[in-house]
Design a protein around this motif. Structure first.
Motif, mmCIF file in Angstrom:
data_model
loop_
_atom_site.group_PDB
_atom_site.id
_atom_site.type_symbol
_atom_site.label_atom_id
_atom_site.label_comp_id
_atom_site.label_asym_id
_atom_site.label_seq_id
_atom_site.Cartn_x
_atom_site.Cartn_y
_atom_site.Cartn_z
ATOM 1 N N ARG A 125 78.138 80.016 76.182
ATOM 2 C CA ARG A 125 77.375 79.388 75.108
ATOM 3 C C ARG A 125 78.307 78.590 74.189
ATOM 4 O O ARG A 125 78.009 77.463 73.797
ATOM 5 C CB ARG A 125 76.635 80.482 74.335
ATOM 6 C CG ARG A 125 75.517 79.983 73.451
ATOM 7 C CD ARG A 125 74.837 81.148 72.779
ATOM 8 N NE ARG A 125 74.368 82.119 73.745
ATOM 9 C CZ ARG A 125 74.463 83.430 73.592
ATOM 10 N NH1 ARG A 125 75.042 83.921 72.508
ATOM 11 N NH2 ARG A 125 73.994 84.250 74.498
ATOM 12 N N GLU A 135 68.433 77.712 73.243
ATOM 13 C CA GLU A 135 69.081 78.520 72.216
ATOM 14 C C GLU A 135 69.323 79.927 72.776
ATOM 15 O O GLU A 135 68.647 80.370 73.715
ATOM 16 C CB GLU A 135 68.192 78.599 70.984
ATOM 17 C CG GLU A 135 68.077 77.291 70.218
ATOM 18 C CD GLU A 135 69.409 76.847 69.650
ATOM 19 O OE1 GLU A 135 70.193 77.708 69.200
ATOM 20 O OE2 GLU A 135 69.678 75.640 69.650
ATOM 21 N N PRO A 148 69.763 76.812 64.761
ATOM 22 C CA PRO A 148 69.801 75.908 65.908
ATOM 23 C C PRO A 148 71.118 75.162 65.991
ATOM 24 O O PRO A 148 71.814 74.978 65.003
ATOM 25 C CB PRO A 148 68.647 74.938 65.622
ATOM 26 C CG PRO A 148 68.469 74.980 64.138
ATOM 27 C CD PRO A 148 68.801 76.382 63.728
ATOM 28 N N ARG A 149 71.434 74.715 67.190
ATOM 29 C CA ARG A 149 72.671 73.985 67.378
ATOM 30 C C ARG A 149 72.530 72.541 66.887
ATOM 31 O O ARG A 149 71.437 71.981 66.883
ATOM 32 C CB ARG A 149 73.030 73.986 68.866
ATOM 33 C CG ARG A 149 73.621 75.277 69.330
ATOM 34 C CD ARG A 149 74.105 75.103 70.751
ATOM 35 N NE ARG A 149 73.321 75.904 71.667
ATOM 36 C CZ ARG A 149 73.300 75.719 72.962
ATOM 37 N NH1 ARG A 149 74.002 74.753 73.500
ATOM 38 N NH2 ARG A 149 72.578 76.493 73.745
ATOM 39 N N LEU A 172 70.606 69.790 69.124
ATOM 40 C CA LEU A 172 69.303 70.264 69.584
ATOM 41 C C LEU A 172 68.495 69.142 70.239
ATOM 42 O O LEU A 172 67.743 69.370 71.184
ATOM 43 C CB LEU A 172 68.523 70.846 68.401
ATOM 44 C CG LEU A 172 67.172 71.503 68.724
ATOM 45 C CD1 LEU A 172 67.365 72.679 69.655
ATOM 46 C CD2 LEU A 172 66.474 71.931 67.434
#
Length: 322
Positions: free
Chosen positions: A28, A109, A161-162, A165
């Motif tokens: 990840r 995610e 969230p990244r 996204l």
């Protein structure tokens, strides 16, 4: 010191929990960080390449580092064994599963990935029933359902969230996870079936390492000596097969998985490999992922030998709590 089977099983399951936790976090992180991207398919190839020499070395250790006996064992159990051909099926499944997990982690995610991948638990129980005839009690099915639900409940659904996204596709990610879960469950159960069936056949087989030398005595004494020598060699062969069964099955699996992974890498990432080379984006983090992936394959095989796939799923669920 000789470890009891239950202690070996618990140790293997504990190591599998640590490996599963570490590899998911690292994969990840490697996909979310601001660093030159690496080719996931190439990482899978190196993970497969890492396992083969290690398994050959452990097989050599099982026969006392005797080169002649090692050649005999590899020839009979790998090159001339019908099981090697049968293992092409799980090898193909594991190869696609490993590549799909990288794809899923690039598009989902963490909580969504963890929750969806727990469907593997129910798929494993289903394939265990279909392929192994393993009947589960109602209470065991209930435990598996509660396990999957518990994994959902303990997952951190409030994770931030990244930043990238917008570049993620949840549909692609969820599809990849579900297909990977089915491939993992079916391939693992089929591999377990071959692993345990092979061990049972090895105990009944009279193969020996060496031909029996002729005796200079009377025909009666020669017959007795030959029978005793043949029995001793057959026993030594059976012990070697039993001791090295885990490593031999991984060699058989790797003999298919390595070229399959290389073909997938070449077909899927041909342009990227030609443009930036095979090792583009590789750093210490990626090499650690390769090492943990290789160790994970060995730990999964050990889990099937000393426990079963249901226990492996419980270990994977425990990893979410870590």
């Amino acid at each position: 010191m000789v470890l009891l089977p239950c202690k070996v099983r618990n140790m293997v399951l504990g190591m599998l929990v640590l490996q599963t936790t570490s590899i998911v976090l690292l994969m990840r992180y490697s996909k979310a960080r601001a660093a030159p991207p690496y080719l996931s398919s190439v990482a899978v190839v190196f993970a497969e390449a890492l396992k083969l020499p290690f398994c050959v070395a452990m097989t050599a250790r099982a026969v006392g580092w005797d080169g002649r006996r090692l050649r005999t064992l590899l020839q009979r159990e790998v090159l001339l064994s019908a099981d090697t051909l049968r293992l092409a099926v799980p090898a193909l499944g594991f190869t696609f599963q490993n590549n799909l997990l990288f794809l899923a982690l690039a598009n989902l995610e963490a909580p969504t990935y963890q929750v969806t991948y727990q469907s593997k638990t129910l798929f494993t129980a289903l394939f265990s029933r279909l392929l192994l005839g393993r009947a589960l009690e109602v209470s065991q099915w209930a435990a598996l359902v509660l396990l999957a639900l518990g994994a959902v409940l303990v997952s951190d659904l409030t994770a931030a969230p990244r930043p990238n996204l917008a570049a993620m596709s949840p549909t692609v990610g969820i599809s990849a996870v579900l297909v990977a879960a089915v491939l993992s469950a079916s391939s693992s159960v089929y591999f377990e079936k071959l692993l345990k069936a092979k061990r049972e056949r090895a105990a009944r087989r009279p193969d020996a390492f060496e031909p029996i030398a002729e005796s200079q005595g009377s025909p009666k004494s020669y017959a007795a000596e030959a029978e005793a020598a043949e029995a001793a060699e057959a026993e030594a062969y059976a012990r070697a097969v039993e001791s090295a069964s885990l490593w031999l099955r991984n060699i058989q699996l790797g003999a298919w998985a390595l070229p399959l992974a290389a073909i997938v890498a070449r077909v899927h990432d041909a342009d990227a490999i030609d443009a930036g080379g095979v090792l583009q984006g590789f750093d210490c983090t990626v090499w650690l992922i390769v090492l943990l992936n290789g160790c994970g394959g060995l730990l999964v095989a050990a889990t099937m030998k000393y426990a079963d796939n249901i226990a492996k799923c419980f270990a994977a669920a425990m990893a979410i709590l870590c």
